[in-house]
Design a protein around this motif. Structure first.
Motif, PDB file in Angstrom:
ATOM      1  N   SER A 176       8.902 109.090 -37.936  1.00 58.40           N
ATOM      2  CA  SER A 176       8.390 108.565 -39.202  1.00 58.40           C
ATOM      3  C   SER A 176       7.237 107.597 -38.997  1.00 58.40           C
ATOM      4  O   SER A 176       6.776 106.968 -39.959  1.00 58.40           O
ATOM      5  N   GLY A 177       6.769 107.465 -37.754  1.00 62.37           N
ATOM      6  CA  GLY A 177       5.635 106.601 -37.473  1.00 62.37           C
ATOM      7  C   GLY A 177       5.989 105.162 -37.190  1.00 62.37           C
ATOM      8  O   GLY A 177       5.094 104.308 -37.108  1.00 62.37           O
ATOM      9  N   GLY A 178       7.274 104.860 -37.022  1.00 64.36           N
ATOM     10  CA  GLY A 178       7.687 103.495 -36.733  1.00 64.36           C
ATOM     11  C   GLY A 178       7.676 103.190 -35.246  1.00 64.36           C
ATOM     12  O   GLY A 178       7.901 104.068 -34.409  1.00 64.36           O
ATOM     13  N   LEU A 179       7.425 101.930 -34.907  1.00 69.73           N
ATOM     14  CA  LEU A 179       7.466 101.510 -33.512  1.00 69.73           C
ATOM     15  C   LEU A 179       8.872 101.649 -32.950  1.00 69.73           C
ATOM     16  O   LEU A 179       9.856 101.274 -33.599  1.00 69.73           O
ATOM     17  N   THR A 180       8.974 102.185 -31.757  1.00 72.86           N
ATOM     18  CA  THR A 180      10.265 102.248 -31.072  1.00 72.86           C
ATOM     19  C   THR A 180      10.449 101.099 -30.095  1.00 72.86           C
ATOM     20  O   THR A 180      11.573 100.814 -29.677  1.00 72.86           O
ATOM     21  N   GLY A 181       9.349 100.462 -29.701  1.00 70.75           N
ATOM     22  CA  GLY A 181       9.412  99.434 -28.661  1.00 70.75           C
ATOM     23  C   GLY A 181       9.225 100.001 -27.277  1.00 70.75           C
ATOM     24  O   GLY A 181       9.189  99.254 -26.298  1.00 70.75           O
ATOM     25  N   ILE A 182       9.116 101.321 -27.158  1.00 72.50           N
ATOM     26  CA  ILE A 182       8.912 101.972 -25.863  1.00 72.50           C
ATOM     27  C   ILE A 182       7.422 102.103 -25.590  1.00 72.50           C
ATOM     28  O   ILE A 182       6.664 102.537 -26.458  1.00 72.50           O
ATOM     29  N   VAL A 183       7.010 101.725 -24.398  1.00 75.34           N
ATOM     30  CA  VAL A 183       5.625 101.909 -23.968  1.00 75.34           C
ATOM     31  C   VAL A 183       5.631 102.631 -22.629  1.00 75.34           C
ATOM     32  O   VAL A 183       6.560 102.464 -21.820  1.00 75.34           O
ATOM     33  N   LEU A 184       4.590 103.415 -22.402  1.00 74.80           N
ATOM     34  CA  LEU A 184       4.511 104.207 -21.179  1.00 74.80           C
ATOM     35  C   LEU A 184       3.203 103.932 -20.440  1.00 74.80           C
ATOM     36  O   LEU A 184       2.177 103.595 -21.049  1.00 74.80           O
ATOM     37  N   GLU A 185       3.277 104.067 -19.137  1.00 75.69           N
ATOM     38  CA  GLU A 185       2.113 104.031 -18.256  1.00 75.69           C
ATOM     39  C   GLU A 185       1.301 102.749 -18.453  1.00 75.69           C
ATOM     40  O   GLU A 185       1.866 101.673 -18.503  1.00 75.69           O
ATOM     41  N   ASN A 186      -0.017 102.858 -18.608  1.00 77.69           N
ATOM     42  CA  ASN A 186      -0.861 101.668 -18.634  1.00 77.69           C
ATOM     43  C   ASN A 186      -0.618 100.777 -19.853  1.00 77.69           C
ATOM     44  O   ASN A 186      -1.068  99.632 -19.869  1.00 77.69           O
ATOM     45  N   ALA A 187       0.106 101.255 -20.861  1.00 77.17           N
ATOM     46  CA  ALA A 187       0.453 100.395 -21.994  1.00 77.17           C
ATOM     47  C   ALA A 187       1.409  99.283 -21.580  1.00 77.17           C
ATOM     48  O   ALA A 187       1.583  98.307 -22.326  1.00 77.17           O
ATOM     49  N   GLN A 188       2.008  99.398 -20.408  1.00 74.96           N
ATOM     50  CA  GLN A 188       2.832  98.306 -19.878  1.00 74.96           C
ATOM     51  C   GLN A 188       1.999  97.111 -19.460  1.00 74.96           C
ATOM     52  O   GLN A 188       2.465  95.971 -19.493  1.00 74.96           O
ATOM     53  N   GLN A 189       0.790  97.386 -18.963  1.00 70.06           N
ATOM     54  CA  GLN A 189       0.045  96.339 -18.272  1.00 70.06           C
ATOM     55  C   GLN A 189      -0.301  95.129 -19.146  1.00 70.06           C
ATOM     56  O   GLN A 189      -0.211  93.988 -18.675  1.00 70.06           O
ATOM     57  N   PRO A 190      -0.700  95.293 -20.417  1.00 66.72           N
ATOM     58  CA  PRO A 190      -0.897  94.097 -21.242  1.00 66.72           C
ATOM     59  C   PRO A 190       0.365  93.252 -21.380  1.00 66.72           C
ATOM     60  O   PRO A 190       0.292  92.018 -21.431  1.00 66.72           O
ATOM     61  N   LEU A 191       1.520  93.909 -21.427  1.00 64.73           N
ATOM     62  CA  LEU A 191       2.785  93.180 -21.492  1.00 64.73           C
ATOM     63  C   LEU A 191       3.055  92.434 -20.195  1.00 64.73           C
ATOM     64  O   LEU A 191       3.416  91.248 -20.201  1.00 64.73           O
ATOM     65  N   ARG A 192       2.887  93.107 -19.076  1.00 63.36           N
ATOM     66  CA  ARG A 192       3.109  92.472 -17.779  1.00 63.36           C
ATOM     67  C   ARG A 192       2.147  91.298 -17.562  1.00 63.36           C
ATOM     68  O   ARG A 192       2.535  90.249 -17.043  1.00 63.36           O
ATOM     69  N   SER A 193       0.903  91.494 -17.960  1.00 64.15           N
ATOM     70  CA  SER A 193      -0.089  90.437 -17.769  1.00 64.15           C
ATOM     71  C   SER A 193       0.214  89.230 -18.651  1.00 64.15           C
ATOM     72  O   SER A 193       0.024  88.084 -18.227  1.00 64.15           O
TER      73      SER A 193
END
Length: 349
Positions: A176-193
Motif C-alpha cells: 500500500s506504499g507504507g514504510l516497512t522500516g526495512i532498508v537494503l544495501e547502500n540505504a543502510q549507510q546513511p543510518l550507519r553514518s
C-alpha cells in the motif's frame, strides 16, 4: 613431497626447533644445533608442547573493524519476534546504547525472512516506533546487506525525506506504499553514518573493536588481511592508524575504502585520496577502493540477466535486481578516476 627446501633440508622433513631473529626465521632443525647457530647466546626457549607451527594465513576479504563493532552491538537472533526486541536490548550492556549519539544498535537478524512476508499485519517500523518512540533504533542483518530502523532513525539519517531510493540502495515499502522500516544495501549507510559518526569517543570504540578482532585473528593464525569495509564516513578507518602507532597491530593489512554510490565520485575522490597509503614500511595501508556492483541473492538485490521468480512480488523495476552505480557508463568513469589516483580495485558482485 620430494625436493629440497631453500635452507638445505629435504622438503617434508620434520624438525622440532625454529630460530627466530629480528622477526625472521634464520634456522630450523634440532634444538641443540639451532641454538648453536644463534647470533646471541641469550636464546629464549618457548616450548610449544607439541603444537604445529604453520605459516601465517592470509584472508583477503574480511570486515575486521565492523566485526568487532557488531560484537559490541546487541546481538539479536536471526529469527526473532519483533514485539520482543526490547528484551534483547535490555539484556545487553548499557541497554543496547551504542556510540555517542544515543542510538540503540542491534545486529544479527535475517532480513530475508522479513521480506518473505512483506504484507505484515503490522510493519516492523510500527512495532519499533511503539517500543521506542523517542530513541533511534537500527538493527543490522547478519550479512551486511540489510537492516530495519524506526521512524526517528530514518529521520536523523535523512532517508525519510527521500522521494526515491538512494543510488545503490532500496527503501522497502509495503503493497500500500507504507514504510516497512526495512532498508537494503547502500540505504543502510546513511543510518550507519548517523549512528556512528567519527567523533573521538566513537573512534576509541572502533579501536577497541579492532583490538578484539585482532585477538581472534591471532588465535586463528591469520597474519595478513584485507579489510573490505572502509566506511570512512563512520568511525572505522582511523582505528588502523591508532593500532599501528600504539604498537598493537598484529597483522599486515591492505585495506579498502568504501566508494559511496550516492556521492558523485568527483566529490569524494579528494577524501579518498587523502586517506590513501601504500607504504611498504607500514603494516596497514589503505590502497584499495571497494566498489559494490550489486547486492546478494538472499535479498533479491543481486543483479541478474533473467528476472527473479514472479512469486517474490518485486516491483517491475526490481525484477532484475539493481546495480549500485547504475549503468556501465558511470561505473567506467568511477573506475577510471580511481585508477588514475593509484587505487587498486576490490569489487563486490
Amino acid at each position: 613431497g620430494p625436493g629440497t627446501h631453500p635452507c638445505g633440508r629435504a622438503a617434508g622433513h620434520v624438525v622440532n626447533a625454529v630460530l627466530i631473529e629480528d622477526g625472521g626465521i634464520t634456522a630450523f632443525g634440532d634444538f641443540q644445533e639451532v641454538s648453536a647457530t644463534a647470533a646471541s647466546s641469550n636464546v629464549t626457549r618457548i616450548d610449544l608442547e607439541g603444537r604445529l607451527v604453520l605459516p601465517g594465513f592470509i584472508d583477503s576479504h574480511l570486515h575486521v573493524v565492523e566485526a568487532g563493532l557488531n560484537e559490541a552491538a546487541c546481538l539479536v537472533d536471526e529469527v526473532f519476534n519483533l514485539n520482543e526486541l526490547n528484551f534483547y536490548f535490555e539484556e545487553c550492556d548499557n541497554g543496547g546504547v551504542f556510540g555517542d549519539q544515543g542510538w540503540l544498535i542491534g545486529s544479527g537478524i535475517d532480513v530475508s525472512i522479513l521480506l518473505e512476508d512483506i504484507d505484515f499485519s503490522e510493519n516492523p517500523i510500527s512495532i519499533l516506533d511503539r517500543l521506542y518512540p523517542n530513541t533511534p533504533v537500527l538493527v543490522l542483518d547478519n550479512l551486511g546487506h540489510g537492516a530495519i530502523a524506526n521512524t526517528l532513525a530514518l529521520q536523523l539519517s535523512g532517508l525519510i525525506s527521500l522521494q526515491v531510493d538512494p543510488p545503490g540502495g532500496k527503501i522497502v515499502f509495503d503493497s500500500s506504499g507504507g514504510l516497512t522500516g526495512i532498508v537494503l544495501e547502500n540505504a543502510q549507510q546513511p543510518l550507519r553514518s548517523a549512528a556512528f559518526p567519527p567523533s573521538r569517543a566513537n573512534q576509541d570504540q572502533a579501536y577497541e573493536a579492532l583490538l578484539r578482532s585482532l585477538e581472534i585473528l591471532a588465535q586463528n593464525g591469520i597474519t595478513t588481511v584485507s579489510d573490505a569495509g572502509g566506511y570512512w564516513r563512520q568511525a572505522q578507518t582511523e582505528a588502523w592508524e591508532t593500532a599501528e602507532d600504539s604498537g598493537n597491530l598484529t597483522v599486515r593489512a591492505s585495506n579498502a575504502l568504501y566508494v559511496y554510490p550516492d556521492i558523485p565520485i568527483e566529490s569524494q575522490i579528494l577524501e579518498l585520496k587523502s586517506r590513501f597509503s601504500n607504504n611498504a614500511t607500514k603494516l596497514a595501508n589503505f590502497n584499495f577502493a571497494k566498489l559494490y556492483l550489486d547486492g546478494i541473492l538472499e535479498l533479491a538485490s543481486a543483479a541478474l540477466l533473467e528476472p527473479y521468480e514472479a512469486g517474490l512480488g518485486l516491483d517491475p523495476q526490481d525484477e532484475l535486481g539493481f546495480e549500485y552505480f547504475g549503468n556501465g557508463t558511470y561505473l567506467n568513469t568511477v573506475v577510471k578516476i580511481l585508477l588514475e589516483n593509484d587505487f587498486a580495485l576490490h569489487f563486490h558482485y
